[in-house]
Design an enzyme around this catalytic site. Sequence first.
Site, PDB file in Angstrom:
ATOM      1  N   SER A   8      45.341  51.699  -2.289  1.00  0.00           N
ATOM      2  CA  SER A   8      45.151  52.464  -1.054  1.00  0.00           C
ATOM      3  C   SER A   8      46.167  53.586  -1.004  1.00  0.00           C
ATOM      4  O   SER A   8      47.376  53.339  -1.046  1.00  0.00           O
ATOM      5  CB  SER A   8      45.332  51.550   0.160  1.00  0.00           C
ATOM      6  OG  SER A   8      45.542  52.347   1.308  1.00  0.00           O
ATOM      7  N   HIS A  31      41.074  53.746  -2.838  1.00  0.00           N
ATOM      8  CA  HIS A  31      40.746  53.346  -1.473  1.00  0.00           C
ATOM      9  C   HIS A  31      41.368  54.352  -0.498  1.00  0.00           C
ATOM     10  O   HIS A  31      42.575  54.568  -0.506  1.00  0.00           O
ATOM     11  CB  HIS A  31      41.304  51.939  -1.243  1.00  0.00           C
ATOM     12  CG  HIS A  31      40.977  51.335   0.085  1.00  0.00           C
ATOM     13  ND1 HIS A  31      39.782  50.680   0.334  1.00  0.00           N
ATOM     14  CD2 HIS A  31      41.686  51.260   1.235  1.00  0.00           C
ATOM     15  CE1 HIS A  31      39.789  50.226   1.573  1.00  0.00           C
ATOM     16  NE2 HIS A  31      40.927  50.574   2.152  1.00  0.00           N
ATOM     17  N   ASP A  33      41.826  55.353   3.429  1.00  0.00           N
ATOM     18  CA  ASP A  33      41.762  54.813   4.789  1.00  0.00           C
ATOM     19  C   ASP A  33      41.636  55.938   5.804  1.00  0.00           C
ATOM     20  O   ASP A  33      42.570  56.704   6.012  1.00  0.00           O
ATOM     21  CB  ASP A  33      43.025  53.996   5.081  1.00  0.00           C
ATOM     22  CG  ASP A  33      43.061  52.704   4.287  1.00  0.00           C
ATOM     23  OD1 ASP A  33      42.111  51.907   4.430  1.00  0.00           O
ATOM     24  OD2 ASP A  33      44.019  52.500   3.516  1.00  0.00           O
ATOM     25  N   MET A  35      41.400  56.794   9.601  1.00  0.00           N
ATOM     26  CA  MET A  35      41.712  56.192  10.913  1.00  0.00           C
ATOM     27  C   MET A  35      41.675  57.279  11.980  1.00  0.00           C
ATOM     28  O   MET A  35      42.192  58.377  11.763  1.00  0.00           O
ATOM     29  CB  MET A  35      43.099  55.559  10.891  1.00  0.00           C
ATOM     30  CG  MET A  35      43.312  54.530   9.807  1.00  0.00           C
ATOM     31  SD  MET A  35      44.928  53.737  10.003  1.00  0.00           S
ATOM     32  CE  MET A  35      45.025  52.817   8.456  1.00  0.00           C
ATOM     33  N   HIS A  64      37.229  53.735   3.537  1.00  0.00           N
ATOM     34  CA  HIS A  64      37.297  52.666   4.534  1.00  0.00           C
ATOM     35  C   HIS A  64      37.455  53.340   5.896  1.00  0.00           C
ATOM     36  O   HIS A  64      38.530  53.849   6.209  1.00  0.00           O
ATOM     37  CB  HIS A  64      38.492  51.751   4.204  1.00  0.00           C
ATOM     38  CG  HIS A  64      38.713  50.673   5.202  1.00  0.00           C
ATOM     39  ND1 HIS A  64      39.883  49.921   5.233  1.00  0.00           N
ATOM     40  CD2 HIS A  64      37.938  50.183   6.203  1.00  0.00           C
ATOM     41  CE1 HIS A  64      39.805  49.041   6.212  1.00  0.00           C
ATOM     42  NE2 HIS A  64      38.640  49.178   6.812  1.00  0.00           N
ATOM     43  N   MET A  66      37.999  53.340   9.541  1.00  0.00           N
ATOM     44  CA  MET A  66      38.475  52.599  10.713  1.00  0.00           C
ATOM     45  C   MET A  66      38.349  53.547  11.899  1.00  0.00           C
ATOM     46  O   MET A  66      39.340  54.088  12.410  1.00  0.00           O
ATOM     47  CB  MET A  66      39.914  52.133  10.480  1.00  0.00           C
ATOM     48  CG  MET A  66      39.976  50.946   9.533  1.00  0.00           C
ATOM     49  SD  MET A  66      41.601  50.749   8.794  1.00  0.00           S
ATOM     50  CE  MET A  66      41.474  51.948   7.467  1.00  0.00           C
ATOM     51  N   MET A 135      39.132  41.946   6.124  1.00  0.00           N
ATOM     52  CA  MET A 135      40.503  42.401   6.394  1.00  0.00           C
ATOM     53  C   MET A 135      41.436  41.189   6.439  1.00  0.00           C
ATOM     54  O   MET A 135      41.137  40.198   7.103  1.00  0.00           O
ATOM     55  CB  MET A 135      40.578  43.131   7.748  1.00  0.00           C
ATOM     56  CG  MET A 135      39.905  44.483   7.824  1.00  0.00           C
ATOM     57  SD  MET A 135      40.547  45.743   6.692  1.00  0.00           S
ATOM     58  CE  MET A 135      42.301  45.766   7.073  1.00  0.00           C
ATOM     59  N   ASP A 173      41.595  43.386   1.956  1.00  0.00           N
ATOM     60  CA  ASP A 173      42.428  44.547   2.272  1.00  0.00           C
ATOM     61  C   ASP A 173      43.484  44.146   3.293  1.00  0.00           C
ATOM     62  O   ASP A 173      43.151  43.710   4.390  1.00  0.00           O
ATOM     63  CB  ASP A 173      41.518  45.651   2.833  1.00  0.00           C
ATOM     64  CG  ASP A 173      42.274  46.941   3.127  1.00  0.00           C
ATOM     65  OD1 ASP A 173      43.459  47.060   2.769  1.00  0.00           O
ATOM     66  OD2 ASP A 173      41.647  47.843   3.732  1.00  0.00           O
TER      67      ASP A 173
HETATM   68  C1  DX5 Z   1      45.207  48.894   6.665  1.00  0.00           C
HETATM   69  C2  DX5 Z   1      44.424  49.578   5.593  1.00  0.00           C
HETATM   70  C3  DX5 Z   1      44.827  49.172   4.247  1.00  0.00           C
HETATM   71  C4  DX5 Z   1      46.258  49.429   3.907  1.00  0.00           C
HETATM   72  C5  DX5 Z   1      46.726  48.277   3.092  1.00  0.00           C
HETATM   73  O1  DX5 Z   1      44.564  48.942   7.883  1.00  0.00           O
HETATM   74  O2  DX5 Z   1      43.046  49.352   5.727  1.00  0.00           O
HETATM   75  O3  DX5 Z   1      43.956  49.700   3.247  1.00  0.00           O
HETATM   76  O4  DX5 Z   1      46.495  50.598   3.181  1.00  0.00           O
HETATM   77  O5  DX5 Z   1      48.088  48.411   2.876  1.00  0.00           O
HETATM   78  P1  DX5 Z   1      48.940  47.190   2.285  1.00  0.00           P
HETATM   79  O6  DX5 Z   1      48.369  46.866   0.953  1.00  0.00           O
HETATM   80  O7  DX5 Z   1      50.322  47.749   2.219  1.00  0.00           O
HETATM   81  O8  DX5 Z   1      48.803  46.060   3.268  1.00  0.00           O
HETATM   82 ZN    ZN Z   2      41.767  49.938   3.997  1.00  0.00          ZN
END
Ligand code: DX5
Ligand code: ZN
Length: 220
Positions: A8, A31, A33, A35, A64, A66, A135, A173
């Site tokens: 990620s 990956h 993210d 948000m 991903h 969110m 998750m 994740d």
């Molecule tokens: C968190 C994200 C993850 C995050 C994971 O909400 O969806 O993808 O980057 O980070 P680590 O591996 O540090 O928990």
């Molecule tokens: Zn993620």
Amino acid sequence: MGIQIAPSILSADFANLEAEIGRIHNADLIHVDVMDNHFVPNLTLGLPVVDAILRRTSLPVDCHLMIDDPDRWAPAYAEAGAHSVTFHAEAAKAPVRLAREIRHQGARTGVGLKPATPVEPFEDLLGEIDMLLIMTVEPGFGGQAFLDMCLPKIRRTREMVSRSGLDVWIQVDGGVSKETIERCADAGADVFVAGSAVYGADDAATAVDQLRHLAAAAQQ
Ligand code: DX5
Ligand code: ZN
């Protein structure tokens, strides 16, 4: 499909994304993210940055989302060329229609489940999706501690997918690291997102290889 490691970039240096992506050249997926500060209390990046990443890498990009209202926003990520687009079950108003739209745009489609969201209601949807994202932290931030309470759900998801006979990937994740990846693989996950465990390492590519090795050994 065997084990896949998806670093990620949330834990990467956002001011040097091209170089940071170069550090994980041996990854299976990147990956990303997204948000929106509504679905989760954090704000990261959106379609313009995903577009820029797509232009600078030949690795498949795994988005991903969110975000609230994925029904409106998610198909554009598929249209842009993302390899997979995962929206959250808790946010989608019409998950079947949305999954079909994402596939229609040529991407794989995933459904994400927060730790308190049960997987069972999605059993009948398995034919419509390519990946379930379980998750293992509350979404929103990297570097959180892995939630062991999610392991039974991973196991039940694997049972469900096996029963279906469909090739639906099971992604985990949150808090995935050298300490926790074996538990996830043993429970049935096959796609592993790791942010801080990869980007926090001096040698990110070696960390990817180590994670892949540990997961493969635990899966047998
Ligand atoms: C968190 C994200 C993850 C995050 C994971 O909400 O969806 O993808 O980057 O980070 P680590 O591996 O540090 O928990
Ligand atoms: Zn993620």
